[in-house]
Write a protein that holds these residues in place. Structure first.
Motif, mmCIF file in Angstrom:
data_model
loop_
_atom_site.group_PDB
_atom_site.id
_atom_site.type_symbol
_atom_site.label_atom_id
_atom_site.label_comp_id
_atom_site.label_asym_id
_atom_site.label_seq_id
_atom_site.Cartn_x
_atom_site.Cartn_y
_atom_site.Cartn_z
ATOM 1 N N LEU B 85 -1.290 -2.195 10.682
ATOM 2 C CA LEU B 85 -0.956 -1.925 9.288
ATOM 3 C C LEU B 85 -0.829 -0.430 9.042
ATOM 4 N N ASN B 86 0.022 -0.054 8.094
ATOM 5 C CA ASN B 86 0.085 1.371 7.752
ATOM 6 C C ASN B 86 -1.077 1.707 6.813
ATOM 7 N N THR B 87 -1.194 2.974 6.463
ATOM 8 C CA THR B 87 -2.362 3.439 5.704
ATOM 9 C C THR B 87 -2.521 2.676 4.387
ATOM 10 N N ILE B 88 -1.406 2.451 3.715
ATOM 11 C CA ILE B 88 -1.472 1.784 2.417
ATOM 12 C C ILE B 88 -1.919 0.328 2.603
ATOM 13 N N GLN B 89 -1.285 -0.355 3.537
ATOM 14 C CA GLN B 89 -1.642 -1.759 3.774
ATOM 15 C C GLN B 89 -3.112 -1.894 4.175
ATOM 16 N N GLN B 90 -3.539 -0.986 5.054
ATOM 17 C CA GLN B 90 -4.938 -1.043 5.516
ATOM 18 C C GLN B 90 -5.892 -0.812 4.338
ATOM 19 N N ALA B 91 -5.528 0.105 3.470
ATOM 20 C CA ALA B 91 -6.385 0.385 2.304
ATOM 21 C C ALA B 91 -6.437 -0.830 1.373
ATOM 22 N N PHE B 92 -5.319 -1.515 1.215
ATOM 23 C CA PHE B 92 -5.334 -2.739 0.394
ATOM 24 C C PHE B 92 -6.283 -3.762 1.014
ATOM 25 N N GLN B 93 -6.249 -3.872 2.339
ATOM 26 C CA GLN B 93 -7.154 -4.825 2.990
ATOM 27 C C GLN B 93 -8.611 -4.376 2.836
ATOM 28 N N ASP B 94 -8.866 -3.117 3.111
ATOM 29 C CA ASP B 94 -10.244 -2.610 3.083
ATOM 30 C C ASP B 94 -10.864 -2.715 1.686
ATOM 31 N N HIS B 95 -10.065 -2.515 0.662
ATOM 32 C CA HIS B 95 -10.613 -2.473 -0.700
ATOM 33 C C HIS B 95 -10.305 -3.733 -1.493
ATOM 34 N N HIS B 96 -9.930 -4.783 -0.817
ATOM 35 C CA HIS B 96 -9.627 -6.067 -1.477
ATOM 36 C C HIS B 96 -8.611 -5.888 -2.592
ATOM 37 N N GLY B 97 -7.539 -5.178 -2.258
ATOM 38 C CA GLY B 97 -6.484 -4.945 -3.240
ATOM 39 C C GLY B 97 -5.546 -6.134 -3.379
ATOM 40 N N LEU B 98 -5.925 -7.258 -2.774
ATOM 41 C CA LEU B 98 -5.120 -8.468 -2.954
ATOM 42 C C LEU B 98 -6.010 -9.697 -2.891
ATOM 43 N N GLN B 99 -5.551 -10.719 -3.582
ATOM 44 C CA GLN B 99 -6.219 -12.015 -3.470
ATOM 45 C C GLN B 99 -5.200 -13.020 -2.949
ATOM 46 N N CYS B 100 -4.316 -13.535 -3.795
ATOM 47 C CA CYS B 100 -3.322 -14.476 -3.269
ATOM 48 C C CYS B 100 -2.251 -13.762 -2.461
ATOM 49 N N GLY B 101 -2.042 -12.483 -2.746
ATOM 50 C CA GLY B 101 -1.093 -11.707 -1.967
ATOM 51 C C GLY B 101 0.347 -11.771 -2.433
ATOM 52 N N PHE B 102 0.602 -12.519 -3.482
ATOM 53 C CA PHE B 102 2.006 -12.678 -3.878
ATOM 54 C C PHE B 102 2.619 -11.371 -4.387
ATOM 55 N N CYS B 103 1.839 -10.601 -5.130
ATOM 56 C CA CYS B 103 2.374 -9.346 -5.691
ATOM 57 C C CYS B 103 2.369 -8.223 -4.673
ATOM 58 N N THR B 104 1.658 -8.436 -3.551
ATOM 59 C CA THR B 104 1.325 -7.331 -2.645
ATOM 60 C C THR B 104 2.542 -6.609 -2.046
ATOM 61 N N PRO B 105 3.577 -7.334 -1.609
ATOM 62 C CA PRO B 105 4.727 -6.587 -1.071
ATOM 63 C C PRO B 105 5.274 -5.573 -2.076
ATOM 64 N N GLY B 106 5.385 -5.984 -3.323
ATOM 65 C CA GLY B 106 5.889 -5.072 -4.353
ATOM 66 C C GLY B 106 4.903 -3.953 -4.627
ATOM 67 N N MET B 107 3.606 -4.301 -4.640
ATOM 68 C CA MET B 107 2.581 -3.279 -4.874
ATOM 69 C C MET B 107 2.625 -2.217 -3.770
ATOM 70 N N VAL B 108 2.739 -2.678 -2.531
ATOM 71 C CA VAL B 108 2.738 -1.738 -1.405
ATOM 72 C C VAL B 108 3.996 -0.860 -1.456
ATOM 73 N N MET B 109 5.137 -1.457 -1.764
ATOM 74 C CA MET B 109 6.372 -0.663 -1.799
ATOM 75 C C MET B 109 6.349 0.327 -2.974
ATOM 76 N N SER B 110 5.817 -0.101 -4.120
ATOM 77 C CA SER B 110 5.708 0.839 -5.243
ATOM 78 C C SER B 110 4.730 1.959 -4.901
ATOM 79 N N THR B 111 3.634 1.596 -4.246
ATOM 80 C CA THR B 111 2.652 2.615 -3.855
ATOM 81 C C THR B 111 3.279 3.623 -2.904
ATOM 82 N N ALA B 112 4.062 3.123 -1.952
ATOM 83 C CA ALA B 112 4.708 4.036 -0.994
ATOM 84 C C ALA B 112 5.609 5.020 -1.741
#
Ligand SMILES: Cc1cc2nc3c(=O)[nH]c(=O)nc-3n(C[C@H](O)[C@H](O)[C@H](O)COP(=O)(O)OP(=O)(O)OC[C@H]3O[C@@H](n4cnc5c(N)ncnc54)[C@H](O)[C@@H]3O)c2cc1C
Ligand code: FES
Ligand code: FES
Lengths: 262, 161
Positions: B85-112
């Motif tokens: 995983l890249n830094t952003i993805q790893q941080a989402f995993q480490d800090h429970h930045g997702l539950q169902c994960g549906f929004c996550t692709p958009g969240m990660v791309m917006s964060t990038a």
């Protein structure tokens, strides 16, 4: 969405020619038009994209000190590039969200003239001029009621020229769901008087609040407006607020804009 | 039908589209890149955010033909080829930045996109930037935390949940 042909001309002349076809329609950033097409509220035979026309991009200053913005400039480009007119740049940077700002254009916003859109307030308060492929239109003649403008069929907004006020500010009270303006007020103080344009509030779309303009031209301070508010008659009433509430907000947002104007 | 070509996650891709084909449909249905999610299809949720020529856009509100010739980046191109995983993805995993994960692709791309523009955003700047990305699960708190962490900032400053 019904299907359509797609064209992406590189010049205004080619775009005008392409828009001559029956049922052809211009496509700016698509942030309003694509959702409209999805709902089948429009069914053009052809979309003519304006995003590939370099002569409609960019921001500059003309010899009269006006800030000139190409009609296909995105909200993000204006937020970043209109630093000579900070209140306008701030308004552009507050439209929608970053992804909307990366695509949506000033020309599209003005052609659409949504009663809750932000740009119409800036254009009207600044006394800007709208340039099309055919003519120039003064802001005071351009806005003709909700979703209605002076544009003819197939006419393209190619550029907008904004005189830069001595002081200006835009205050937007966001409608909590759409984040469009529930009420937005743009105040612009020029050497020869103050202009106040209100969006989001009226059933007739963006309008100038003459009473506030007179009071502020005499004394440019929030106190000059005291408890002033426009009449609630003709203000939008919906589940987000009554017409009285909107009229009240117009007063509040105008005072905030005056207090913040720089 | 017309052919469009674009560079997607560094690879040349092409396919046939209609005028009305959305970029989200082209990515998902033609190219099989189903990591880009379509949550609302009405420009509200941001699950479909991808980058086009470096800018975050909602791919459900852009025609595929408008992206002809563009550089497109999607969630599939974020992790390394071996799956790291890249830094952003790893941080989402480490800090429970997702539950169902549906929004996550958009969240990660917006964060990038945010971190490219603003490498050390404040909490307020993060919340403001994510205005167009909706999450029905997390309450956003851990997403903000993940983004602070991904940008190398102290997350303990964020009130405990
Ligand atoms: C989630 C979301 C939030 C938003 N929030 C706000 C907000 O807070 N404030 C706000 O003001 N707006 C807001 N908008 C609207 C946004 O600003 C749109 O970008 C804008 O209204 C339309 O611009 P566009 O370039 O996308 O035009 P399009 O959608 O491409 O076109 C709109 C109309 O204008 C015509 N047109 C386009 N360009 C031209 C031109 N140059 N000349 C003549 N006609 C043209 C088209 O034919 C069409 O009829 C929001 C949109 C979304 C999706
Ligand atoms: S699917 Fe594009 S914004 Fe929701
Ligand atoms: S994690 Fe479920 S929508 Fe965000």
């Amino acid at each position: 969405m019904y299907n359509f042909e797609f064209e992406k001309p590189a010049s205004i002349a080619d775009a005008v020619a392409a828009l001559g076809d029956e049922d052809a329609q211009a496509l700016g950033g698509g942030q309003t038009l694509i959702p409209t097409l999805k709902q089948r509220l429009a069914s053009p035979s052809k979309l003519v994209s304006l995003t590939g026309i370099s002569e409609m991009q960019g921001i500059c200053m003309d010899d009269d000190g006006r800030v000139c913005i190409g009609g296909a400039s995105t909200h993000a480009a204006v937020a970043e590039g209109a630093s000579a007119y900070p209140a306008l740049a701030a308004l552009a940077g507050g439209i929608g969200d970053p992804a909307v700002r990366a695509r949506g254009t000033i020309g599209g916003s003005l052609a659409n003239n949504d009663p809750a859109a932000c740009y119409p307030a800036a254009v009207l308060a600044s006394g800007a001029t709208i340039f099309t492929n055919a003519r120039e239109i003064a802001a005071d003649d351009y806005f003709q009621g909700m979703f209605t403008t002076a544009l003819d069929e197939g006419e393209i907004v190619t550029e907008i020229k904004f005189p830069v006020p001595e002081a200006a500010n835009y205050q937007k009270f966001e409608q909590p769901a759409s984040r469009f303006a529930m009420v937005g007020v743009f105040v612009a103080k020029f050497a020869d008087g103050v202009r106040v344009a209100v969006t989001g509030a009226s059933e007739d779309g963006v309008f100038r609040w003459a009473e506030a303009e007179a009071a502020l031209s005499a004394n440019f301070s929030a106190d000059a407006l005291a408890d002033m508010a426009p009449a609630a008659d003709g203000m939008i009433a919906d589940l987000h607020g009554t017409s009285e509430y909107r009229a009240h907000l117009v007063g509040v947002m105008t005072r905030r804009a005056v207090a913040a104007a720089s | 039908m017309s052919q469009v070509k674009m560079t997607v996650n560094g690879k040349e891709m092409s396919g046939d589209v209609e005028g009305r084909t959305l970029l989200s449909q082209f990515l998902r249905d033609t190219l099989g890149l189903t990591g880009t999610h379509v949550g609302c299809d009405t420009s509200q949720c941001g699950a479909c955010v991808v980058h086009v020529d470096g800018q975050a856009v909602k791919s459900c509100a852009m025609l595929a033909m408008e992206a002809d010739g563009a550089e497109v980046a999607t969630i599939e191109g974020q992790a390394a080829p071996d799956g790291t995983l890249n830094t952003i993805q790893q941080a989402f995993q480490d800090h429970h930045g997702l539950q169902c994960g549906f929004c996550t692709p958009g969240m990660v791309m917006s964060t990038a996109a945010l971190l490219k523009e603003n490498p050390k955003p404040s909490e307020a700047e993060i919340r403001d930037y994510l205005e167009g990305n909706l999450c029905r699960c997390t309450g956003y708190h851990n997403i903000v935390k993940a983004i602070l962490a991904a940008s190398g900032q102290d997350v303990s400053a964020l009130a405990a949940e």
